[in-house]
Every structure is written in C-alpha cells, then in structure tokens.
Design an enzyme around this catalytic site. Structure first.
Site, mmCIF file in Angstrom:
data_model
loop_
_atom_site.group_PDB
_atom_site.id
_atom_site.type_symbol
_atom_site.label_atom_id
_atom_site.label_comp_id
_atom_site.label_asym_id
_atom_site.label_seq_id
_atom_site.Cartn_x
_atom_site.Cartn_y
_atom_site.Cartn_z
ATOM 1 N N ASP A 456 3.941 5.105 7.171
ATOM 2 C CA ASP A 456 4.114 4.412 5.884
ATOM 3 C C ASP A 456 4.638 3.046 5.638
ATOM 4 O O ASP A 456 5.009 2.602 6.888
ATOM 5 C CB ASP A 456 5.040 5.489 5.016
ATOM 6 C CG ASP A 456 4.700 5.360 3.319
ATOM 7 O OD1 ASP A 456 3.922 4.444 3.001
ATOM 8 O OD2 ASP A 456 5.031 6.570 2.715
ATOM 9 N N ASP A 526 -0.793 7.926 -3.976
ATOM 10 C CA ASP A 526 0.235 8.842 -4.564
ATOM 11 C C ASP A 526 -0.078 9.557 -5.729
ATOM 12 O O ASP A 526 0.686 10.511 -6.152
ATOM 13 C CB ASP A 526 1.536 7.883 -4.638
ATOM 14 C CG ASP A 526 2.262 7.653 -3.422
ATOM 15 O OD1 ASP A 526 2.061 8.445 -2.380
ATOM 16 O OD2 ASP A 526 3.153 6.805 -3.442
HETATM 17 C C1 GLA Z 1 5.148 6.682 -0.054
HETATM 18 C C2 GLA Z 1 4.124 7.665 0.137
HETATM 19 C C3 GLA Z 1 4.636 9.035 -0.036
HETATM 20 C C4 GLA Z 1 5.857 9.641 0.280
HETATM 21 C C5 GLA Z 1 6.689 8.664 0.220
HETATM 22 C C6 GLA Z 1 8.086 8.757 0.811
HETATM 23 O O1 GLA Z 1 5.362 6.669 -1.745
HETATM 24 O O2 GLA Z 1 2.894 7.345 -0.293
HETATM 25 O O3 GLA Z 1 3.410 10.048 0.139
HETATM 26 O O4 GLA Z 1 5.646 9.771 1.682
HETATM 27 O O5 GLA Z 1 6.553 7.288 0.211
HETATM 28 O O6 GLA Z 1 9.366 8.187 0.590
#
Ligand code: GLA
Length: 707
Positions: A456, A526
């Site tokens: 990420d 997300d």
């Molecule tokens: C980002 C990712 C999510 C999750 C969060 C965790 O927003 O896109 O899927 O992994 O971080 O903090």
C-alpha cells in the site's frame, strides 16, 4: 508478414510494421526526426512516398510546424509545447537536431541517435515494435557526452505522438479522486493545449496516464482509435496540442512541470516507455481488448494464472487485528471457498490506530505473542494462501524508525513536514532506505511463509526534498524513488518466486503498466459500493485486464457511501473481476453465509472466462435506472459469461434483450443452470433475455456453453 522494421536509405524513412498497423517516420535533410504515418498498413515504398506530417512555415508568427516532429524540442522558431527542453551551462536553451546514425540491437528495436552540433548532448529515440499486439513502444535517452559543466534537463518526455489529420477529435480519459477512481470521460478535444498530469509523486487517483483519441465518430463497436499509455508510477504529464488548423500531437512523459534532471558529464537519463496502440476498426471495445491482450502477452508476471478468491480483514477488524479474530475470520472464509486470506493493517509495531507504528515492521506483541507464523500456519492448514498488508514507503512520526532516522523522509530543511493520514514518505531514493526495506520485507516473507503481499502507499508526496543528497541534486528523488519501488518489487519477487503482490495506494492511486509488470492484482478503489464500483470498473478495464482487478464484497451500509445493496448484487459486481470478500463474516447470518458459499461456487464456474476471456462491454454503467452489462467470451469462443445489473428500474420496465457479441451464428449455446438452449444467430440478432427479477437491485450471471 513484412519485417517489423524496414529502412529506405534514399529518403531515410523508417517503417515499423505490426500485424495490422504501420508507423513511419523520416529523418529529414536538416536532421530532424519527422512523423509520417500512424495507422493502417503501408509498404516501405508507400511510406517513402508520403510527405512528413505537419505544416510549412507560412508567416513570421507561427514558426516551424507545431505538430509532426517525433520529439518536439525547444529551440529555433518552435512555439508548441516542448517534449524536450534543456538548458546548457552558458544559459543556452535551444536544442538543434543533428542525425548521428542508428542501431538495431534486435529485429524489433531501432535506436535513432542525434547529437547537438555544439553542446555535448546525445539524444536517442528508441522504438520497439510488438508485431503481434500492434503496440509501438517509444522512449528517449539523453547522454551527456562531455567532460565539463552539467546539463539541466527541464523536460524530457518519452515521445511525441502525432495523430493523423481528421476534421474533429475526441478525447477519452479517466479522472477521479480517492474512493472514486477511473471515471471514464469522453469529450470533444478543445483547441489549444490540454494537460493531464499527476504532481503527487505517484500515478495518482486524479488522472490515469493514458489517452484514447478518435475523430469523434468511433463507438464501442466501430471506428478507428489511437491511444497511448505511459509505463510510469510517479508524477507524469501528457500534453495534447490541437492547433487551429486541426493538427494533433501528444507529448507523454514522467515528471511534472517542476521536476528537472541534472545530467553530469558521462551520465545518461532514460525515460520510461510510452506505449502507442492504434486499432483500425472495432471502436473502443476492440481497443480495450487489444490493450488487455498486449498487457497479458508482454507485461503481467503470470498471465496464465487464475487469481484466487481472496478474503481481506480490513473492513472487518480494522486496526484491531489479533491472532484469535484473524483465525476466526479465516475459518469462516475457508468454509465459503476462499483461497487466499489477507490480514490487512494493524499487525505490527504500535499500530492500533493510524497515528503510530508505521515503519516498525515487527508483529504487535500483544496481538501476536508468538509472531505471525501461527496465523500463517493456521491459514495454510485451512487450505488457503496467506497474505499480509504492508506499507513500506511510509512512516508515522510516532515510530521507533522515525525517532532513529528523522532524515530518511522527504523534507526540506526550513519547511514544516506536512503529515497526511499522520504519516510521512520515506525517501526510497536513498540507498540505505531501500536496503532497509528490502531487508525486512525479505525476512518477513521468508520467515512467515507469506504467499501474498498487499503493498500500500497511503499519501502523496509533499516537501519532496533530499537536503543531504551527496551531489546536491535532491530533485532526482522524483525518479529514483519510483525506480527504487519498482526494483524492490523486482528483487523481492526474484528472491521469492512464489510470492504474489497486490498493488494498492489508498485504492487505485498507483496503477499503470509499470505497476502491472510487477504485481498480480490491483486494489482499484476503497469504494466497495457495488453501484459506484461498476463505474470505477468500467474505467479501469478500458485499458487494464480484468484479471488484475481485485473486487470485494463488503458489508452494508457501505462504509464509503452508506448505501445498502443486497448481497447478491454486491457479489455479482465483484464477480465480474477478481472476486474477494471483505465483510465481517462473524456478523453474517447463516443464510447469508450459505448464499455467499453458493455465489463463490458460481464464480469459480465462470472465472476462467472473467479472468482469461475477452471483455465486451454490452451496456456501460449509466444512471441507476438503466441496465449495465458485460460479457466475457472464452478465447476459443466456446463459452460465455454474461453479467447484468439493474439497480432501480422505473415503472416496472424490463430491459430489452441483450444482444451478445462475438458468437458463432450457426452454433448453439446451452445454459447449464437451466438447460435452455439458444441459437447463436438469435443471441446476436434478438439478444438474450436476462430474466431479471422484478425488484430493485436485480442482477444475474448467465453462463453459456457451445453445444
Ligand atoms: C488503504 C487501503 C485499504 C486498507 C487501508 C489500511 O486505505 O486502500 O484497503 O488497506 O489502507 O490502512
């Protein structure tokens, strides 16, 4: 087939040939590389007979042709947007072309060299032909050939692409923001200069580094389409120029307006490739399928693999992960048919919220007293692969790492360090930072039998400085951070060949062909609201293959939109990509778990079509009253999966039969679920009745097998 690359010495014309297209250019008698043709097939003779693109100087105001040079440089009487702009030590900014030979390292590659007649700068235009996929890859390399004085490169695009003259032009591209990525926009291209860009240090949520151009007459099924995509995961810029006399060019390259490169004597700077693809007919649908085929054939690490059904803990347990709650979720996930269990954020350091812990990559002692191995073992015992979330490029100021190395982050000495999501960006351009990251990632994967990493990246760059860069050229971090990210993924994969990687940057903030070359799937947003997601998926799959598109079923009301959509519709949305589940299974009712198990099984029956078939967008997502539909056709045409979604019909109206695409007219197709048999011609001419139930949020999947 003609040779991929042919050269006519008399006119110095180069012809690049793919299966169904030709691209031609000429080094003219002034030594300038001029564009000739990008379109349907030509012979070398025909290409040599054509004039170079662009217009002659016709007044003392317009200057040299604004369109039609293979890389538009800053210099002389050129007034268009430069793709290459340098400043020499004496202040001279103009660049002059002088041809300096060529090389053909292999059958599909040609390098055209140019040198400045006075200053020690060599420019090389690289062309690589992919004959089977119609893609022409282009890049630029700059070399400082002198022994004194730096050269400042103010802009170095990968290429200028000239689009053939048409009466009108239309631009298709994708824009977005966090939780609303890859929204397709299709609009008349204005006269003047149109700039698409990312200044975030990443590919960005805001815009995608690709453009699709047509003469305003193409449809999903018909028409000529030109397109370009940049294989770069940092800031970028694409400048389209449409002149008053209707010429059109596209400059595409890494870096945004403020980013420069300083070349020392003996140094080179190579741009990332820009991929150019023209499809002669078949419209936007054919173009997308051609991109998918190219990326599958040349880019994805394991295109033949089928992505497993995934479970991810993020929306269920947030930061409160423990060995017990993960084991519980894992055992429920396994009963549904999940094949890969991914523990998300929260497992390390003092990471019980998003204010602390990033950078301290050792398991939280309270939550995982014996480390991660017991969880990995349990997940494996349940028959699933084990995945972990990491965010290697980030640090919370409240972490042991930051307390030990406050200088490792991007920063300027006299500026506040702006925190976003309470975190700062580690400068991966620093070799010791990249070495630190490789070391812990390598150990994490090796010691815990990790099969899958979700990598990420949850914020954009700010105060992007590197004050103690040894040569005083901190700006190079804009390129070198990205190169280090790429090379870490490459090294990690080489060290752990079984490892698979999911790209993520707060959802779809970093996806581009260079990311697809090093990862196996992408968490594209997300936002898991099934109706919004159909729009995001529609934009994503314009270029990128469906099998890379991770899509989860999560709980309702949806965390992003507050909307409650039935489970079946949510599943059908996610089943049209690489299916995952992200809800809190401990709160699902027994009948929901049962339905989910059935839907996972249904997915497994069609996922070879979804992930490896040809995508036909039968109905694009529109308003909630209209039907959205996609079709996946097996490469041999023997099987079809059709997905349809109708969120909120008005007046009880049912949609018209859905005319399918690409079937054999004289074949028959059987629905295994109902036994219904259809004539191919009937499915093509009248269409398939989806038999959607008369209710809101109706959706279906129809599987057809040729008899
Ligand atoms: C980002 C990712 C999510 C999750 C969060 C965790 O927003 O896109 O899927 O992994 O971080 O903090």
């Amino acid at each position: 087939m003609a040779a991929a690359i042919a050269h006519d010495r008399d006119t110095d014309t180069w012809l690049l040939s793919t299966r169904s297209t030709s691209y031609a250019l000429r080094v003219d008698d002034r030594g300038v590389p001029r564009h000739i043709h990008w379109g349907g097939p030509l012979t070398l003779d025909a290409a040599a007979s054509l004039p170079a693109a662009g217009s002659a100087v016709h007044s003392s105001f317009e200057g040299l042709t604004a369109v039609g040079e293979e890389l538009t440089v800053d210099g002389a009487n050129r007034y268009g947007p430069p793709a290459l702009r340098v400043r020499f030590a004496d202040g001279t900014r103009a660049l002059t072309w002088r041809a300096d030979g060529h090389e053909q390292p292999d059958r599909v590659t040609v390098l055209l060299h140019f040198r400045d007649p006075h200053y020690p700068l060599r420019t090389t235009l690289g062309y690589r032909v992919h004959p089977d996929t119609d893609v022409i890859e282009r890049w630029t390399e700059l070399a400082h050939t002198g022994d004194a004085d730096d050269i400042l490169v103010l802009r170095a695009d990968s290429a200028t692409l000239s689009i053939p003259l048409r009466d009108d032009y239309r631009l298709s591209h994708a824009v977005g923001r966090w939780a609303a990525e890859t929204q397709l926009k299709r609009e008349a291209l204005p006269f003047g200069e149109t700039v698409l860009t990312s200044r975030t240090g990443t590919t960005s949520h805001l815009a995608q580094p690709w453009v699709v151009l047509d003469a305003g007459d193409a449809t999903e099924q018909h028409g000529q389409v030109w397109s370009a995509a940049l294989a770069w995961s940092g800031s970028w810029q694409m400048t389209l120029q449409r002149t008053s006399d209707n010429q059109l060019s596209v400059n595409a390259g890494a870096g945004h307006d403020a980013v420069t490169v300083t070349l020392r004597p003996g140094e080179t700077h190579a741009t990332p490739p820009v991929l150019a693809l023209y499809t002669p007919d078949g419209g936007f649908g054919t173009l997308s399928r051609a991109w998918h085929a190219h990326l599958r054939a040349t880019t994805l690490p394991h295109p033949e693999e089928t992505r497993p059904v995934l479970y991810n803990s993020w929306e269920a347990t947030g930061f409160d992960v423990t060995l017990e709650n993960q084991k519980r979720l894992a055992s429920l996930a396994a009963t549904l048919g999940v094949e890969l269990f991914v523990m998300d954020d929260g497992w390390f350091g003092a990471r019980r919220h998003d204010h602390a812990g990033l950078g301290d990559w050792t398991p939280h002692p309270g939550a995982f007293p014996d480390g991660l191995k017991p969880l990995a073992d349990e997940v494996h015992r349940l028959g699933m692969a084990f995945g972990l979330w990491v965010e290697p490029e980030m640090v919370n100021p409240d972490s042991d790492l930051y307390r030990a190395h406050p200088d490792w982050v991007l920063h300027f000495p006299h500026r506040h360090r702006t925190e976003l999501r309470n975190q700062l960006v580690l400068n991966f351009a620093r070799p010791e930072v990249a070495a630190w990251a490789f070391d812990w990632l390598d150990r994490l994967v090796g010691e815990n039998d990790v099969d899958h990493l979700k990598w990420d990246m949850n914020r954009s760059f700010s105060e992007a400085g590197w004050p103690d860069e040894p040569s005083g050229r901190g700006d190079r971090l804009w390129f070198d951070h990205v190169r280090a990210y790429h090379s870490l993924l490459d090294r990690l994969r080489a060290a752990h060949p079984h490892l698979r990687v999911e790209a993520c940057s707060g959802g779809g903030g970093r996806v581009d062909p260079a990311v697809l070359a090093r990862t196996d799937q992408v968490w594209i947003s997300d936002n898991t609201d099934a109706a919004d997601r159909l729009v995001i998926q529609h934009g994503y799959t314009q270029l990128y293959p469906v099998r890379t598109m991770a899509a989860w079923v999560t709980d309702v009301p949806n965390q992003q939109t507050g909307r409650s959509i039935p489970l079946r519709f949510r599943f059908h949305g996610a089943m049209s990509g690489a299916l995952g589940i992200g809800g809190d299974l401990t709160r699902w009712r027994p009948e929901e778990l049962k339905e989910a198990e059935q839907l996972v099984a249904e997915y497994k029956a069609v996922r070879h079509l979804v992930q490896h078939g040809e995508l036909y967008r039968l109905r694009p997502p529109g308003d909630l009253q209209s039907l959205t539909a996609v079709q996946y056709l097996a490469p041999d045409g023997a099987e079809v999966a059709v997905f349809g979604w109708l969120p909120q019909p008005r007046f009880g109206l049912r949609p018209a039969p859905l005319r399918l695409a690409g079937l054999a007219r004289d074949a028959h197709y059987r629905e295994p679920r109902t036994g219904r048999v259809h004539h191919g011609a009937a499915l093509l001419e009248r269409g398939l009745d989806l038999q959607l139930p008369p209710q809101d949020w109706a959706s279906t999947v129809v599987h057809l097998i040729r008899t």
